[in-house]
Design an enzyme around this catalytic site. Structure first.
Site, short mmCIF file in Angstrom:
data_model
loop_
_atom_site.label_atom_id
_atom_site.label_comp_id
_atom_site.label_asym_id
_atom_site.label_seq_id
_atom_site.Cartn_x
_atom_site.Cartn_y
_atom_site.Cartn_z
N GLU A 73 0.86 -1.18 0.00
CA GLU A 73 0.00 0.00 0.00
C GLU A 73 0.90 1.23 0.00
O GLU A 73 1.56 1.51 1.00
CB GLU A 73 -0.90 -0.05 1.24
CG GLU A 73 -2.03 0.94 1.22
CD GLU A 73 -2.89 0.82 -0.05
OE1 GLU A 73 -3.27 -0.30 -0.41
OE2 GLU A 73 -3.14 1.86 -0.67
N CYS A 86 4.59 -2.44 -8.46
CA CYS A 86 3.25 -2.02 -8.06
C CYS A 86 3.30 -0.82 -7.11
O CYS A 86 3.62 0.28 -7.54
CB CYS A 86 2.48 -3.21 -7.51
SG CYS A 86 0.71 -2.97 -7.65
N HIS A 97 3.21 -7.89 -10.48
CA HIS A 97 3.99 -8.55 -9.41
C HIS A 97 4.82 -9.72 -9.94
O HIS A 97 4.41 -10.88 -9.77
CB HIS A 97 3.03 -9.09 -8.34
CG HIS A 97 2.44 -8.03 -7.47
ND1 HIS A 97 2.97 -7.69 -6.25
CD2 HIS A 97 1.38 -7.22 -7.66
CE1 HIS A 97 2.26 -6.73 -5.71
NE2 HIS A 97 1.27 -6.42 -6.55
N GLU A 144 7.29 -11.09 -8.67
CA GLU A 144 7.77 -11.94 -7.57
C GLU A 144 6.75 -13.02 -7.20
O GLU A 144 7.06 -13.93 -6.46
CB GLU A 144 8.13 -11.07 -6.35
CG GLU A 144 6.96 -10.58 -5.50
CD GLU A 144 6.16 -9.43 -6.13
OE1 GLU A 144 6.44 -9.08 -7.30
OE2 GLU A 144 5.25 -8.92 -5.46
N1 GLN Z 1 -3.19 -0.26 -4.83
C1 GLN Z 1 -1.94 -0.17 -4.15
C2 GLN Z 1 -1.52 1.29 -3.96
O1 GLN Z 1 -2.13 2.14 -4.51
C3 GLN Z 1 -0.86 -0.91 -4.90
C4 GLN Z 1 -1.23 -2.36 -4.97
C5 GLN Z 1 -0.08 -3.28 -4.99
O2 GLN Z 1 1.06 -2.92 -4.69
N2 GLN Z 1 -0.36 -4.52 -5.30
O3 GLN Z 1 -0.60 1.57 -3.26
#
Ligand code: GLN
Length: 212
Positions: free
Chosen positions: A49, A80, A172, A174
């Protein structure tokens, strides 16, 4: 040359990156303190997050150490949420601190219904077979600067991109068994180490600041 790659371990999917690096035969370290960056050759910022990660990075005082890391030309790979942290622009916000990559990104942009999905994408550096990309509440890259190299696309959107020593994936890698993207990052780290032993690398605008 010995190599150790750190994975930011404040929050998110860091264990899987450690596992993948070990699978590639590279020593990996969970990073929880800024001082750990000093003896790392590369850094991965994992998914999770991004808003929480930004808060924790500030709380633990990572900014200066991260900036130094980038100025030394050490490679950083963001996946991400990690890609969101590295983006120079996010939903109108401009990031001035290093490390950063010259892309604009929008969070959670695929919409709620399709917020998680798998798709086969083609890697520019390994086109012989598709890569299974796992998107989880993924961001969308809405613009890339002129020195950014697009390395993979999904539905005409850039999902893997590189600029100098910075690499970002909106998915992702990983979470799969396929280690081609991690191998690519490891090669970036090797190149940076080789370059470092010849001459220090500094981004142009920083060089100007140093030549006084
Ligand atoms: N939705 C997350 C964000 O905005 C990112 C999601 C993720 O890393 N899988 O930080």
């Amino acid at each position: 040359m010995s190599m150790k790659i750190g994975v930011l371990a404040l929050q998110g999917a860091f264990r899987e990156h450690i596992g993948m690096l070990n699978q590639c035969g590279v020593e990996a370290e969970e990073v929880r303190l800024p001082s750990q960056l000093d003896d790392l050759s590369g850094l991965i910022m994992p998914g999770g997050e991004s808003t929480t990660m930004v808060k924790l990075l500030r709380r633990y005082g990572f900014e200066a150490a991260l900036e130094r890391f980038a100025l030394m030309g050490r490679p950083v790979f963001g996946t991400c949420a990690g890609a969101i942290l590295l983006a120079a622009g996010q939903d109108g916000r401009r990031k001035d601190l290093l490390p950063r990559i010259d892309i604009n990104i929008t969070r959670n942009a695929y919409g709620r219904q399709i917020e998680s999905r798998e798709a086969e994408v083609k890697l520019a550096f390994s086109p012989e077979r598709p890569f299974r990309a796992i998107f989880i509440r993924a961001p969308i890259v809405t613009a890339t600067g002129p020195s950014v190299e697009a390395l993979s696309f999904y539905r005409d959107r850039v999902v893997l991109a590189r600029e100098g020593a910075m690499l970002v994936a909106t998915f992702h890698p990983e979470l799969t068994e396929d280690d081609r993207i991690h191998q690519y990052f490891i090669a970036m780290v090797q190149d940076a180490q080789a370059a470092d032993s010849v001459a220090p690398f500094l981004p142009e605008q920083q060089q100007a600041a140093f030549v006084k």
